[in-house]
Design a protein around this motif. Sequence first.
Motif, short mmCIF file in Angstrom:
data_model
loop_
_atom_site.label_atom_id
_atom_site.label_comp_id
_atom_site.label_asym_id
_atom_site.label_seq_id
_atom_site.Cartn_x
_atom_site.Cartn_y
_atom_site.Cartn_z
N THR A 47 -4.50 -48.56 33.03
CA THR A 47 -3.88 -48.46 34.35
C THR A 47 -2.80 -47.40 34.32
N ALA A 48 -2.85 -46.48 35.29
CA ALA A 48 -1.80 -45.48 35.39
C ALA A 48 -0.54 -46.14 35.95
N ALA A 87 6.20 -42.11 32.94
CA ALA A 87 4.86 -42.18 33.53
C ALA A 87 3.84 -42.14 32.41
N TRP A 88 2.67 -42.77 32.65
CA TRP A 88 1.63 -42.78 31.62
C TRP A 88 0.25 -42.73 32.29
N GLU A 89 -0.75 -42.41 31.46
CA GLU A 89 -2.15 -42.30 31.86
C GLU A 89 -2.39 -41.09 32.76
N ASP A 90 -1.81 -41.07 33.95
CA ASP A 90 -2.03 -39.96 34.89
C ASP A 90 -0.70 -39.59 35.53
N GLU A 91 0.05 -38.73 34.85
CA GLU A 91 1.38 -38.39 35.33
C GLU A 91 1.33 -37.61 36.63
N THR A 92 0.23 -36.90 36.89
CA THR A 92 0.14 -36.11 38.12
C THR A 92 -0.01 -36.99 39.35
N LEU A 128 6.03 -48.64 25.67
CA LEU A 128 5.60 -50.04 25.66
C LEU A 128 4.79 -50.45 26.90
N LEU A 129 5.09 -49.91 28.06
CA LEU A 129 4.38 -50.35 29.26
C LEU A 129 2.89 -50.00 29.24
N PRO A 130 2.46 -48.84 28.71
CA PRO A 130 1.00 -48.60 28.64
C PRO A 130 0.26 -49.67 27.85
N ARG A 131 0.88 -50.27 26.85
CA ARG A 131 0.25 -51.34 26.10
C ARG A 131 0.15 -52.62 26.92
N LEU A 132 1.11 -52.80 27.84
CA LEU A 132 1.10 -53.99 28.68
C LEU A 132 0.08 -53.86 29.81
N LEU A 183 2.22 -42.50 47.24
CA LEU A 183 1.01 -42.68 46.44
C LEU A 183 0.07 -41.50 46.61
N VAL A 184 -0.57 -41.11 45.49
CA VAL A 184 -1.58 -40.06 45.50
C VAL A 184 -2.94 -40.71 45.72
N ALA A 185 -3.74 -40.15 46.62
CA ALA A 185 -5.06 -40.68 46.97
C ALA A 185 -5.01 -42.18 47.22
N PRO A 186 -4.15 -42.64 48.16
CA PRO A 186 -3.99 -44.07 48.37
C PRO A 186 -5.23 -44.77 48.88
#
Length: 574
Positions: free
Chosen positions: A282-283, A301-306, A274-278, A340-343
């Motif tokens: 956005t990752a 996690a969604w969009e970019d799990e890495t 549900l959160l990816p729809r909200l 955070l990755v690549a902050p």
Amino acid sequence: MADRRPWPALWIGAALGALVPLTAWLLEAALRGAALTPARVWELHRFNPAAWLLDAAPLAAGLVAYRLAREAGRRRQAEAALREAEQGLRQSAEQRRLLAQEADRLLQLNTSITGAMSEGLVLEDPDGRMTLVNPALLRLLDYTAEEVIGQHWSVIVAPDSRALVEELSALRPGGVASTYEARLLAKDGYEVPVLVSAAPLTRDGHYAGAVAILVNIADRLRQEASLQRVNDQLTRSLSELQQRNQEISQLNELSGTLQACLNVEEAQAAIARLLPRLFPGTAGAVYVNDTARGRADLAAAWEDETAFANSLGPDDCWGLRRGRLCLTAPGQADPVCRHLVAPAARAAVCAPLLTQSEAMGLLVLQQAETGLTFTEAGLRLAQAAADSLALALANLHLRETLRQQSIRDPLTGMFNRRYMEESLERELRRAARRGYPVGVIMLDIDHFKQFNDSFGHGAGDRLLQTVGEFLRVHIRAGDVACRYGGEEFLLLLPEASPQVTRQRAEHLREEIHHLRPEYRGQRLGPVTVSAGVAAYPVHGQTAEAVVRAADDALYAAKRLGRDRVSAAQPESVD
């Protein structure tokens, strides 16, 4: 008057003049008794000049009378013509006077009308030169009449509008009228928007110029611009309202789904769905606190799990440290979260999941592209989602706590007797359908009352905890270990035959010998247990019968000297 010549009067006078001597001669001849013949007439006049004069006198008089009559007629004609001319002159002068008065009246009326007009008025000649500009237009453009009269219309038209005005003006000689919007150029260079209504003028069928009415539409344009701004704002507000309604609907769906979840695993699956729809595009990730380990584990996690670590500590996130939402954007002076990755490249939001100042986890959102940031509405939505997640996880935690309290023994952490009875009934039904046995081991700590009296109740509790922890660790994944009551424990072994059940009981009894619990620095022990084993369906067809058979076998082991395993006898089968 007509030219009447006096020819009839002239001839009548001459005839009368000639008739007088002739009559006299006739009278004289009659008195003499002589006949009057032409020869006689000639004879009378031949040697008588006076007769000739006498006879010519009337003719001369007639000629004079003719000349006098003709002169009198001419004089009368001249007088009549003079009277007519004088009358015509008087009429012409009156007409000129009336025409002049009418012209003055029309000029005054025209001046009054053009002066009273709130709109601008321009008259142009065929060459486009202005011949009349009314006061309203002069005031609007801050010109005087002397400055514009005789000038070409382009003087008062803004450069951007000249091409349009010239194009439409070229159609005017063809009889084409037009209405259009243009911008006029005031004396100080300020541009004034106007609505122009122009029409051609004709004289004797030929193009004589044009007349144009110019209406200042600055107020209208401002009102239209204001209305457009209001309309745009309403459109944006409506769009935002629709977006908020959609977000609220999705938040309600998320909250309702999470409230219906029975455990954290179901909640994690719902969050990942549900959160990816909200937060489209956005990752994101949700971390759930593991109180025992003191870390937050990645739950979804969604969009970019890495882009997200599998776990993080409380010191890795400034949001968890501060206890509030934290925004990390490129180039900002605030500290950056270590997890955070690549902050430095992508904006991120860390929203702790707080309930009554207790952190249940963490919601992390990170833009998928560099250069993007989060709007105020996006931050509010992130906070609302974090609050919903925190409430749902808190409810799940509370529900799980209450459930564990209802099925767990608070001292040992093992399942209680109620849970054992429910589990045994369920396993026996499953075994009856599938045709496999179910083993039951009843354990009792030997001499527990004596041990409790010797070392105290605290030491007894510690012994119960040690044995309970040992049993939880040394059973199979599908087995169930319960504290049955007091110092008694019951183990439920699905798919275990009586032989296997006894072997497991013997192994556990022997391993318990090696337990050396300590209490307040004092070693407690040795520890021994007695066990009774039974199995479905050999020793009973119901849960009650199987437990009773195992309990009877336990007491048999105690009667035989304790520290041993006793199996239920066939005669204890219902």
